[in-house]
Scaffold this active site. Structure first.
Site, PDB file in Angstrom:
ATOM      1  N   GLN A 100       0.829  -1.257   0.032  1.00  0.00           N
ATOM      2  CA  GLN A 100       0.111  -0.028  -0.061  1.00  0.00           C
ATOM      3  C   GLN A 100       0.850   1.254   0.110  1.00  0.00           C
ATOM      4  OE1 GLN A 100      -3.279  -0.710   3.124  1.00  0.00           O
ATOM      5  NE2 GLN A 100      -1.716  -2.294   3.543  1.00  0.00           N
ATOM      6  N   VAL A 102       3.503   4.156  -1.190  1.00  0.00           N
ATOM      7  CA  VAL A 102       3.708   4.827  -2.283  1.00  0.00           C
ATOM      8  C   VAL A 102       5.206   5.153  -2.501  1.00  0.00           C
ATOM      9  CG1 VAL A 102       1.449   6.046  -2.527  1.00  0.00           C
ATOM     10  CG2 VAL A 102       3.193   7.073  -1.179  1.00  0.00           C
ATOM     11  N   ASP A 103       5.857   4.736  -1.634  1.00  0.00           N
ATOM     12  CA  ASP A 103       7.561   4.717  -1.668  1.00  0.00           C
ATOM     13  C   ASP A 103       8.037   3.902  -2.641  1.00  0.00           C
ATOM     14  OD1 ASP A 103       8.238   2.594  -0.037  1.00  0.00           O
ATOM     15  OD2 ASP A 103       7.558   3.648   1.564  1.00  0.00           O
ATOM     16  N   HIS A 118      -1.849   1.349  -3.986  1.00  0.00           N
ATOM     17  CA  HIS A 118      -2.152   2.967  -3.738  1.00  0.00           C
ATOM     18  C   HIS A 118      -1.383   3.967  -4.795  1.00  0.00           C
ATOM     19  CE1 HIS A 118      -4.147   1.777  -0.001  1.00  0.00           C
ATOM     20  NE2 HIS A 118      -5.214   1.600  -0.779  1.00  0.00           N
ATOM     21  N   CYS A 164      -2.509  18.786 -22.579  1.00  0.00           N
ATOM     22  CA  CYS A 164      -3.850  19.411 -22.419  1.00  0.00           C
ATOM     23  C   CYS A 164      -3.813  20.889 -21.311  1.00  0.00           C
ATOM     24  CB  CYS A 164      -4.996  18.525 -21.936  1.00  0.00           C
ATOM     25  SG  CYS A 164      -4.850  18.283 -20.343  1.00  0.00           S
ATOM     26  N   SER A 203      -2.439  -1.251   9.436  1.00  0.00           N
ATOM     27  CA  SER A 203      -3.561  -1.137  10.190  1.00  0.00           C
ATOM     28  C   SER A 203      -4.652  -1.933   9.759  1.00  0.00           C
ATOM     29  CB  SER A 203      -3.798   0.249  10.729  1.00  0.00           C
ATOM     30  OG  SER A 203      -4.279   0.940   9.575  1.00  0.00           O
ATOM     31  N   PRO A 228       3.999  -4.197  15.620  1.00  0.00           N
ATOM     32  CA  PRO A 228       4.192  -3.961  17.187  1.00  0.00           C
ATOM     33  C   PRO A 228       2.932  -3.692  17.996  1.00  0.00           C
ATOM     34  CG  PRO A 228       5.148  -2.182  16.013  1.00  0.00           C
ATOM     35  CD  PRO A 228       4.639  -3.267  14.768  1.00  0.00           C
TER      36      PRO A 228
HETATM   37  P1  NAD Z   1      -1.376   3.006   8.767  1.00  0.00           P
HETATM   38  O1  NAD Z   1      -0.602   4.317   8.911  1.00  0.00           O
HETATM   39  O2  NAD Z   1      -2.797   3.065   8.875  1.00  0.00           O
HETATM   40  O3  NAD Z   1      -0.746   1.891  10.010  1.00  0.00           O
HETATM   41  C1  NAD Z   1       0.759   1.828  10.031  1.00  0.00           C
HETATM   42  C2  NAD Z   1       0.526   0.475  10.980  1.00  0.00           C
HETATM   43  O4  NAD Z   1       2.357   0.311  10.986  1.00  0.00           O
HETATM   44  C3  NAD Z   1       0.357   0.459  12.343  1.00  0.00           C
HETATM   45  O5  NAD Z   1      -0.344  -0.671  12.304  1.00  0.00           O
HETATM   46  C4  NAD Z   1       1.337   0.427  13.041  1.00  0.00           C
HETATM   47  O6  NAD Z   1       1.196  -0.020  14.360  1.00  0.00           O
HETATM   48  C5  NAD Z   1       2.399  -0.406  12.205  1.00  0.00           C
HETATM   49  N1  NAD Z   1       3.776   0.056  12.340  1.00  0.00           N
HETATM   50  C6  NAD Z   1       4.285   1.313  12.868  1.00  0.00           C
HETATM   51  N2  NAD Z   1       5.926   0.986  12.975  1.00  0.00           N
HETATM   52  C7  NAD Z   1       6.036  -0.298  12.586  1.00  0.00           C
HETATM   53  C8  NAD Z   1       7.396  -1.121  12.200  1.00  0.00           C
HETATM   54  N3  NAD Z   1       8.282  -0.574  12.367  1.00  0.00           N
HETATM   55  N4  NAD Z   1       7.207  -2.437  11.698  1.00  0.00           N
HETATM   56  C9  NAD Z   1       5.865  -3.138  11.370  1.00  0.00           C
HETATM   57  N5  NAD Z   1       4.649  -2.328  11.697  1.00  0.00           N
HETATM   58  C10 NAD Z   1       4.773  -0.995  12.227  1.00  0.00           C
HETATM   59  O7  NAD Z   1      -0.939   2.609   7.357  1.00  0.00           O
HETATM   60  P2  NAD Z   1      -1.401   1.602   6.257  1.00  0.00           P
HETATM   61  O8  NAD Z   1      -1.952   0.551   6.911  1.00  0.00           O
HETATM   62  O9  NAD Z   1      -0.262   1.587   5.015  1.00  0.00           O
HETATM   63  O10 NAD Z   1      -2.612   2.411   5.537  1.00  0.00           O
HETATM   64  C11 NAD Z   1      -2.682   3.940   5.457  1.00  0.00           C
HETATM   65  C12 NAD Z   1      -2.365   4.414   4.186  1.00  0.00           C
HETATM   66  O11 NAD Z   1      -1.291   5.389   4.347  1.00  0.00           O
HETATM   67  C13 NAD Z   1      -2.047   3.626   2.949  1.00  0.00           C
HETATM   68  O12 NAD Z   1      -3.152   3.931   2.010  1.00  0.00           O
HETATM   69  C14 NAD Z   1      -0.674   4.165   2.390  1.00  0.00           C
HETATM   70  O13 NAD Z   1      -0.843   4.400   0.815  1.00  0.00           O
HETATM   71  C15 NAD Z   1      -0.426   5.572   2.912  1.00  0.00           C
HETATM   72  N6  NAD Z   1       0.935   5.868   3.505  1.00  0.00           N
HETATM   73  C16 NAD Z   1       1.931   5.352   2.737  1.00  0.00           C
HETATM   74  C17 NAD Z   1       3.413   5.535   3.115  1.00  0.00           C
HETATM   75  C18 NAD Z   1       4.539   5.166   2.514  1.00  0.00           C
HETATM   76  O14 NAD Z   1       4.263   5.033   0.989  1.00  0.00           O
HETATM   77  N7  NAD Z   1       5.582   4.737   3.128  1.00  0.00           N
HETATM   78  C19 NAD Z   1       3.451   6.452   4.290  1.00  0.00           C
HETATM   79  C20 NAD Z   1       2.399   6.847   5.083  1.00  0.00           C
HETATM   80  C21 NAD Z   1       1.060   6.580   4.690  1.00  0.00           C
HETATM   81 ZN    ZN Z   2      -3.517  16.408 -19.894  1.00  0.00          ZN
END
Ligand code: NAD
Ligand code: ZN
Length: 260
Positions: A100, A102-103, A118, A164, A203, A228
């Site tokens: 999920q 975007v990095d 995503h 465009c 999450s 965690p």
């Molecule tokens: P979320 O922020 O809802 O949940 C993050 C989860 O990661 C939590 O359950 C947390 O407990 C857990 N967590 C925190 N540190 C951790 C670690 N070191 N190791 C393992 N787990 C850890 O994120 P989500 O479920 O990915 O959904 C939210 C949306 O956020 C997604 O649609 C995503 O596209 C977007 N998002 C992406 C990035 C990215 O690309 N790196 C960053 C922020 C948000």
């Molecule tokens: Zn265009």
């Protein structure tokens, strides 16, 4: 089920899915949406910036935020968890990474072609005609401090589409938008066909992505969660390993293939 058993499951698996979320990249220094934004962005809630309505209301604010995030990702590196996922792929060729995020940290750790449910910070496109825009045609990612005074609120007007003239938008899926049908069907198919799914650092609250572990469980796969904290996916997971991605995943890989 203890960690050792999860390692045995991994060693015996024929088709693995790694389903990852923002927590996967947390130890690389990429904040999750639950972490408060810092600096320029401290007064914003990411969930209100990552929407079509926010881009329509203030394109420069949203484009500036994504450029700041892209610059942040370019400064950091994959962590031991990303590398462990790539290592699973090399041991179990039928491994599919569904992220999920975007990095591009899975790619930079050596994962072949992760499915980006995503979208990606690195695939901007026209907001009107959807024409892809090459990153190399954009100005370099900005460093806020080096920008002219007037731009230091983080706003950057988006470039215009060469075809465009409409504003270019980030190639990500915003809250309230549909996922790419191709990405979602490839992810669903992989989850349906796997025998072991790891859900890591998510999450499990954002749908339809959060369906993926349930698809795997319904088709008979074992679901192992690495996080965690407790999450909405605790109930669907056969094994809950409470710990971080960068600690648990390398341990699992080391134990699974210790004698090979
Ligand atoms: P979320 O922020 O809802 O949940 C993050 C989860 O990661 C939590 O359950 C947390 O407990 C857990 N967590 C925190 N540190 C951790 C670690 N070191 N190791 C393992 N787990 C850890 O994120 P989500 O479920 O990915 O959904 C939210 C949306 O956020 C997604 O649609 C995503 O596209 C977007 N998002 C992406 C990035 C990215 O690309 N790196 C960053 C922020 C948000
Ligand atoms: Zn265009």
């Amino acid at each position: 089920m203890p960690e050792r058993d999860a390692a045995e499951l991994l060693r015996d698996a024929k088709r693995v899915v790694a389903f990852t979320g923002a927590g996967m990249s947390a130890e690389s220094g990429v904040p999750t949406f639950r972490d408060a934004l810092t600096g320029l962005w401290a007064r914003f809630d990411p969930k209100t910036l990552a929407t079509p309505a926010a881009f329509a209301a203030d394109p420069a604010l949203v484009w500036g935020w994504y450029e700041w995030r892209r610059a942040g990702v370019e400064r950091v590196h994959p962590n031991a968890g990303h590398r462990a996922v790539a290592s699973i792929e090399s041991h179990v060729p039928n491994t599919v990474v569904i992220t999920q995020n975007v990095d591009d940290l899975h790619e930079r750790a050596g994962s072949g072609t992760p499915i980006h449910l995503h979208g990606s910070l690195f695939t901007p496109r026209c907001s009107s005609c959807s024409r892809p825009v090459s990153l190399s045609s954009l100005p370099p990612s900005p460093d806020a401090a080096s920008r002219p005074e007037g731009e230091r609120d983080g706003r950057i007007p988006p470039p215009q589409c060469a075809a465009c003239g409409a504003p270019v938008r980030p190639g990500v899926v915003w809250f309230g938008e549909e996922l790419s049908t191709d990405a979602l069907s490839a992810a669903t198919e992989a989850a349906f066909g796997c025998d072991l799914l790891f859900t890591v650092g998510t999450s499990g609250l954002v749908y339809p992505a959060a369906e993926i572990p349930y698809v795997a469980a319904r088709s008979g796969a074992t679901v192992v969660q690495i996080n965690p904290e407790p999450t909405a996916l605790d109930a669907v997971a056969d094994v809950n390993l409470r710990g971080t991605a960068a600690r648990i995943l390398p341990e699992l890989v080391a134990r699974a293939w210790a004698d090979r």
